[in-house]
Design an enzyme around this catalytic site. Sequence first.
Site, PDB file in Angstrom:
ATOM      1  N   LYS A  79       0.854  -1.194   0.000  1.00  0.00           N
ATOM      2  CA  LYS A  79       0.000   0.000   0.000  1.00  0.00           C
ATOM      3  C   LYS A  79       0.889   1.243   0.000  1.00  0.00           C
ATOM      4  O   LYS A  79       1.762   1.408   0.865  1.00  0.00           O
ATOM      5  CB  LYS A  79      -0.886  -0.042   1.249  1.00  0.00           C
ATOM      6  CG  LYS A  79      -2.141   0.786   1.156  1.00  0.00           C
ATOM      7  CD  LYS A  79      -3.041   0.467   2.333  1.00  0.00           C
ATOM      8  CE  LYS A  79      -4.304   1.274   2.319  1.00  0.00           C
ATOM      9  NZ  LYS A  79      -5.075   1.088   3.563  1.00  0.00           N
TER      10      LYS A  79
HETATM   11  O1  G3P Z   1      -9.638   2.443   4.321  1.00  0.00           O
HETATM   12  C1  G3P Z   1      -9.214   3.697   4.727  1.00  0.00           C
HETATM   13  C2  G3P Z   1      -9.642   3.898   6.113  1.00  0.00           C
HETATM   14  O2  G3P Z   1      -8.915   3.146   7.010  1.00  0.00           O
HETATM   15  C3  G3P Z   1      -9.872   5.275   6.540  1.00  0.00           C
HETATM   16  O3  G3P Z   1     -11.069   5.201   7.169  1.00  0.00           O
HETATM   17  O4  G3P Z   1     -12.824   5.923   8.672  1.00  0.00           O
HETATM   18  O5  G3P Z   1     -10.431   6.617   9.074  1.00  0.00           O
HETATM   19  O6  G3P Z   1     -11.720   7.583   7.196  1.00  0.00           O
HETATM   20  P1  G3P Z   1     -11.523   6.407   8.078  1.00  0.00           P
END
Ligand code: G3P
Length: 218
Positions: free
Chosen positions: A87
Site C-alpha cells: 500500500k
Molecule cells: O480504508 C481507509 C480507512 O482506514 C480510513 O477510514 O474511517 O479513518 O476515514 P476512516
Amino acid sequence: MKFFIDTANLKDIAEAQALGVLDGVTTNPSLMAKEGITGADNIIAHYKKICELVEGDVSAEVISTDFEGMVREGEALAALHPQIVVKLPLIADGIKACKYFSDKGIRTNVTLVFSAGQALLAAKAGATYVSPFIGRLDDISTDGLNLISEIRMIYDNYGFQTQILAASVRHTMHIIDCAKLGSDVMTGPLSAIKGLLKHPLTDSGLAQFLLDYQKGNK
Ligand code: G3P
C-alpha cells in the site's frame, strides 16, 4: 463486489472470515496503532497473523515517503507472504514506486485518493487497487460516492484494469451505494458488513415460521 475488512483487529477479521463473505483485509498505520501494534517486528508479525487468518489480499502500508524507502519497505512487505499487497500513498514518489512494483509484478494499493485525477494517475502507474476515501470526503461536505462514479467512468472509458477499492466506508448504505455504482471492492468495518444482515421483516418472518412449525408439530 469484493468485501475487504478495514481493520487490524484479529477478532473482527476472524468473525468476518467465519461469515464466509470476506475477500481480503486492508490496514494502515492508524489501524495498527489502534490495536496497540507498534514497532517494525510486531507489525510484521501481525501482518503474518492476518495472512494466516484469511485467504484473500492483505494490504500492508509503507511508512517511507521517498521512492527508495518505499521500494525497500515494499519489497520486504511483499516478501512476507504471497497475499500481501503493498500500500502506497498517492504522492509523486508513491506513483513512481507503484510503477516500479507494477513492472516487477508486485501488487499495489494506492491509498489516500481524493480526486478522479489522482485515480487516473494511479491507474496509469499500473496500480492493482486504487483507494478513494469516501467517508473522509463526506466529512468535508463533498460527495464521496460521486468520486466512485467518476473513477468508474474514467476506468471504463479506457479499460484500465486497476480495481476501485472504495475505502473509508463507514456504514451499510455506503456498501450498497458502492455496489450500485460498480465499485470493484469495498473495505469497511465489521459493523458495516454485519449491518447488511439486518431487516425487521426477516426477524419477524422467521419468528412466525418457527411459531407455526411448533404449532403444527406438537
Ligand atoms: O480504508 C481507509 C480507512 O482506514 C480510513 O477510514 O474511517 O479513518 O476515514 P476512516
